[in-house]
Design a protein around this motif. Sequence first.
Motif: not given
Length: 171
Positions: A120, A128-130, A123-124, A134-136, A132
């Motif tokens: 996280r 591109r922090l995701d 990507k942050s 699904k990403a976790w 969702s």
Amino acid sequence: MTQHSSRSTALQTVVGAGTLLLGCLLAWGATSISSEAGYGGVGPNFFPWVVAIVLVVCGVLSIVHARTGGFRALEEASGDGQAHWKGFIWVSVGLLLNAMLITTLGFILSCALCFVLAVRGFKSSEGRLDLSPKAWFKDLLIGVALAAPVYWMFTQLLAINLPGLTNTGWL
């Protein structure tokens, strides 16, 4: 190429002094570790002493280098001019939770959680922090896939005890 300034000399000296201090603190801590020889003829204080000595040498050399002209051929810094604090916080929380929960959740799950939070953070920093589910979940599976073989190698092949979720040595 940047021109050397008194500010960079001071900062380089501070980094060298910090490295020297860290080496001295590690050496002081190593004095309280048993030196009784174990497997392979070295005691548990061997590596702390090696790291302490290397840090002290690097600290002294960094200070000498900074005081005699510093790093003369530095290229212009790349990346952002400012730190990405949100990413830093994500990674820091991951490391702290890993340290706090490793004896409760076991090595595999606590390291997987650390991986998820570090992802996280990275990507942050890239924008591109995701967040969702699904990403976790995907990152959790990757974290488990990385941590489990490490855990099994240490516990099953090297017979080194790491905190597990169960007493079987497999979780």
